[in-house]
Design a protein around this motif. Structure first.
Motif, mmCIF file in Angstrom:
data_model
loop_
_atom_site.group_PDB
_atom_site.id
_atom_site.type_symbol
_atom_site.label_atom_id
_atom_site.label_comp_id
_atom_site.label_asym_id
_atom_site.label_seq_id
_atom_site.Cartn_x
_atom_site.Cartn_y
_atom_site.Cartn_z
ATOM 1 N N LEU A 196 -6.725 14.004 56.835
ATOM 2 C CA LEU A 196 -5.877 13.890 57.120
ATOM 3 C C LEU A 196 -5.292 12.575 58.031
ATOM 4 C CD1 LEU A 196 -4.831 17.450 58.436
ATOM 5 C CD2 LEU A 196 -4.407 16.421 56.872
ATOM 6 N N LYS A 197 -6.175 12.473 58.385
ATOM 7 C CA LYS A 197 -5.905 10.685 58.990
ATOM 8 C C LYS A 197 -6.077 9.750 58.241
ATOM 9 C CE LYS A 197 -7.111 8.080 63.481
ATOM 10 N NZ LYS A 197 -7.189 7.970 63.969
ATOM 11 N N GLY A 198 -6.662 10.218 57.027
ATOM 12 C CA GLY A 198 -6.330 9.089 56.106
ATOM 13 C C GLY A 198 -5.331 8.847 55.474
ATOM 14 N N PHE A 199 -4.992 10.218 55.105
ATOM 15 C CA PHE A 199 -3.508 9.924 54.461
ATOM 16 C C PHE A 199 -2.315 9.472 55.334
ATOM 17 C CE2 PHE A 199 0.429 12.153 54.208
ATOM 18 C CZ PHE A 199 0.767 12.129 52.302
ATOM 19 N N ARG A 200 -2.862 9.895 56.917
ATOM 20 C CA ARG A 200 -1.773 9.231 57.767
ATOM 21 C C ARG A 200 -1.292 7.186 57.577
ATOM 22 N NH1 ARG A 200 -2.563 5.297 61.913
ATOM 23 N NH2 ARG A 200 -0.823 5.672 63.477
ATOM 24 N N ASN A 201 -3.178 7.018 57.985
ATOM 25 C CA ASN A 201 -3.442 5.744 58.024
ATOM 26 C C ASN A 201 -2.847 4.631 56.487
ATOM 27 O OD1 ASN A 201 -4.712 5.696 60.002
ATOM 28 N ND2 ASN A 201 -6.360 5.255 59.688
ATOM 29 N N GLY A 202 -3.416 5.370 55.109
ATOM 30 C CA GLY A 202 -2.627 4.766 53.627
ATOM 31 C C GLY A 202 -1.695 5.100 53.891
ATOM 32 N N VAL A 223 0.883 4.735 56.823
ATOM 33 C CA VAL A 223 1.910 3.340 57.326
ATOM 34 C C VAL A 223 1.693 1.703 56.899
ATOM 35 C CG1 VAL A 223 0.985 2.514 60.086
ATOM 36 C CG2 VAL A 223 0.896 4.624 59.313
ATOM 37 N N TYR A 224 -0.583 1.952 56.845
ATOM 38 C CA TYR A 224 -0.798 -0.074 56.243
ATOM 39 C C TYR A 224 0.148 0.234 54.777
ATOM 40 C CZ TYR A 224 -3.823 -3.281 54.778
ATOM 41 O OH TYR A 224 -4.324 -4.924 54.441
ATOM 42 N N GLY A 225 0.646 1.029 53.601
ATOM 43 C CA GLY A 225 0.844 0.508 52.524
ATOM 44 C C GLY A 225 2.304 0.385 53.018
ATOM 45 N N ALA A 226 3.456 0.566 54.228
ATOM 46 C CA ALA A 226 4.706 0.704 54.951
ATOM 47 C C ALA A 226 4.677 -0.732 54.770
ATOM 48 C CB ALA A 226 5.074 1.203 55.514
ATOM 49 N N ARG A 227 3.420 -1.133 55.593
ATOM 50 C CA ARG A 227 3.654 -2.317 56.681
ATOM 51 C C ARG A 227 3.099 -3.367 55.501
ATOM 52 N NH1 ARG A 227 -0.765 -1.049 61.115
ATOM 53 N NH2 ARG A 227 0.217 0.047 63.196
ATOM 54 N N ILE A 228 2.725 -3.058 54.832
ATOM 55 C CA ILE A 228 1.756 -4.605 53.808
ATOM 56 C C ILE A 228 3.411 -4.179 53.269
ATOM 57 C CG2 ILE A 228 0.396 -4.847 51.957
ATOM 58 C CD1 ILE A 228 -1.350 -5.426 54.393
ATOM 59 N N ARG A 229 3.569 -3.339 52.609
ATOM 60 C CA ARG A 229 4.972 -3.561 50.984
ATOM 61 C C ARG A 229 6.582 -3.481 51.732
ATOM 62 N NH1 ARG A 229 5.112 -5.259 46.583
ATOM 63 N NH2 ARG A 229 3.441 -4.116 46.689
ATOM 64 N N PHE A 230 6.575 -2.691 53.321
ATOM 65 C CA PHE A 230 8.165 -3.474 53.285
ATOM 66 C C PHE A 230 8.676 -4.776 53.578
ATOM 67 C CE2 PHE A 230 11.344 -4.667 57.234
ATOM 68 C CZ PHE A 230 12.446 -3.747 56.122
ATOM 69 N N PRO A 231 8.062 -5.798 54.316
ATOM 70 C CA PRO A 231 7.971 -7.515 54.555
ATOM 71 C C PRO A 231 7.432 -7.976 53.654
ATOM 72 C CG PRO A 231 5.574 -6.389 56.462
ATOM 73 C CD PRO A 231 6.413 -5.298 55.147
ATOM 74 N N HIS A 232 6.907 -7.602 52.835
ATOM 75 C CA HIS A 232 6.937 -8.370 51.673
ATOM 76 C C HIS A 232 8.180 -7.824 50.765
ATOM 77 C CE1 HIS A 232 6.223 -8.694 46.935
ATOM 78 N NE2 HIS A 232 5.521 -9.727 46.873
ATOM 79 N N ILE A 262 14.222 -1.948 48.474
ATOM 80 C CA ILE A 262 13.509 -2.771 49.609
ATOM 81 C C ILE A 262 12.780 -0.897 50.474
ATOM 82 C CG2 ILE A 262 13.335 -3.412 52.197
ATOM 83 C CD1 ILE A 262 14.803 -5.329 51.116
ATOM 84 N N THR A 263 13.738 -0.259 49.893
ATOM 85 C CA THR A 263 13.345 1.342 50.517
ATOM 86 C C THR A 263 12.402 1.632 49.659
ATOM 87 O OG1 THR A 263 15.570 1.499 51.803
ATOM 88 C CG2 THR A 263 14.289 3.227 51.060
ATOM 89 N N GLU A 264 13.019 1.667 48.203
ATOM 90 C CA GLU A 264 12.143 2.131 47.143
ATOM 91 C C GLU A 264 10.112 2.088 47.038
ATOM 92 O OE1 GLU A 264 14.904 1.869 43.956
ATOM 93 O OE2 GLU A 264 15.787 3.382 44.348
ATOM 94 N N ALA A 265 10.367 0.529 47.190
ATOM 95 C CA ALA A 265 9.438 -0.057 47.075
ATOM 96 C C ALA A 265 8.107 0.244 48.381
ATOM 97 C CB ALA A 265 9.559 -1.802 46.870
ATOM 98 N N THR A 266 8.884 0.008 48.742
ATOM 99 C CA THR A 266 8.243 0.775 50.511
ATOM 100 C C THR A 266 7.415 1.727 50.824
ATOM 101 O OG1 THR A 266 9.166 -1.458 52.054
ATOM 102 C CG2 THR A 266 8.626 0.683 52.877
ATOM 103 N N ILE A 267 8.033 3.115 50.439
ATOM 104 C CA ILE A 267 7.985 4.099 50.185
ATOM 105 C C ILE A 267 7.040 4.487 48.956
ATOM 106 C CG2 ILE A 267 8.795 7.081 49.036
ATOM 107 C CD1 ILE A 267 10.781 5.854 51.035
ATOM 108 N N GLN A 268 7.204 4.348 47.482
ATOM 109 C CA GLN A 268 6.182 3.568 46.484
ATOM 110 C C GLN A 268 4.701 3.067 47.140
ATOM 111 O OE1 GLN A 268 7.370 1.549 42.776
ATOM 112 N NE2 GLN A 268 4.890 2.828 42.136
ATOM 113 N N HIS A 269 4.491 2.153 47.106
ATOM 114 C CA HIS A 269 3.343 1.355 48.582
ATOM 115 C C HIS A 269 3.056 2.389 49.372
ATOM 116 C CE1 HIS A 269 0.996 -2.364 48.475
ATOM 117 N NE2 HIS A 269 0.237 -1.406 48.544
ATOM 118 N N SER A 270 3.606 3.120 50.778
ATOM 119 C CA SER A 270 3.267 3.746 51.085
ATOM 120 C C SER A 270 2.359 5.286 50.656
ATOM 121 C CB SER A 270 3.775 3.442 52.420
ATOM 122 O OG SER A 270 3.840 4.692 53.187
#
Length: 193
Positions: free
Chosen positions: A17-23, A25-34, A54-62
């Motif tokens: 469950l924490k792995g899901f959460r971390n994935g 969060v990390y996906g959003a942290r990486i994709r949003f600024p890019h 921007i939102t669609e790319a961030t959600i997909q990566h996350s």
């Protein structure tokens, strides 16, 4: 709740469950600024259209990273519980299955993630070969590597452009081809066109 979290009986479930959460969060942290930078620099359309991309790319990566971590960790737990131990191939099998189902769709986000990983593992394989004594470390290996990478990408951009990923094509278009187009001081110095 703290006693449940620290209970070894539930460790695997909470780890997944924490792995899901971390994935996520990390996906959003990486994709949003890019995505933000790419839309500001190269995006077309209204502010609303750019924000939507921007939102669609961030959600997909996350989402992709969250589900990949979940599949990977779940398969690792299952293999360990079935065999009573973890074998070297277990991580490869879990990564293979998760990669197929989550990162196997051919879209821009998955292309970027898979290319990023390919470059890192290619580098890692070369370092493993040197580390294990399979090949000696060649002198000047990094400059030779850099020269080869840049020679190939520049040739591909010039002669086989369509095989390159679209964001790389856009970046290279801006750097190399758009710099050939100008007709006055304004579009030579501060505007691209």
């Amino acid at each position: 709740m703290d006693s449940i979290l620290t209970n070894p009986k539930y460790h695997d479930i909470f780890s997944i469950l924490k792995g899901f959460r971390n994935g996520a969060v990390y996906g959003a942290r990486i994709r949003f600024p890019h995505a933000l930078v790419m839309q500001v620099l190269f995006g077309t359309g209204t502010i609303e259209q750019k924000f939507k991309r921007i939102t669609e790319a961030t959600i997909q990566h996350s989402r992709n990273l969250a589900f990949f971590v979940t599949i990977y960790k779940t398969l690792m737990v299952l293999q360990r519980r079935i065999k009573g131990r973890e074998d070297s191939a277990d991580s490869f099998i879990a990564g293979l299955i998760g990669g197929y189902f989550i990162f196997g769709d051919d879209n821009n986000i998955n292309q970027q993630i898979n290319m990023y990983l390919l470059s890192r593992i290619t580098f890692g394989i070369a370092k493993m070969a040197v580390k294990r004594g399979i090949v000696p470390e060649p002198p000047h290996s990094f400059p030779i590597f850099a020269a080869t990478v840049w020679g190939i990408v520049m040739w591909q951009f010039r002669h086989e452009r369509d095989v390159l990923q679209s964001s790389l094509q856009s970046s290279m278009q801006f750097l190399y081809n758009d710099s050939e187009v100008f007709s006055n001081l304004g579009n030579w110095l501060w505007r691209n066109r």
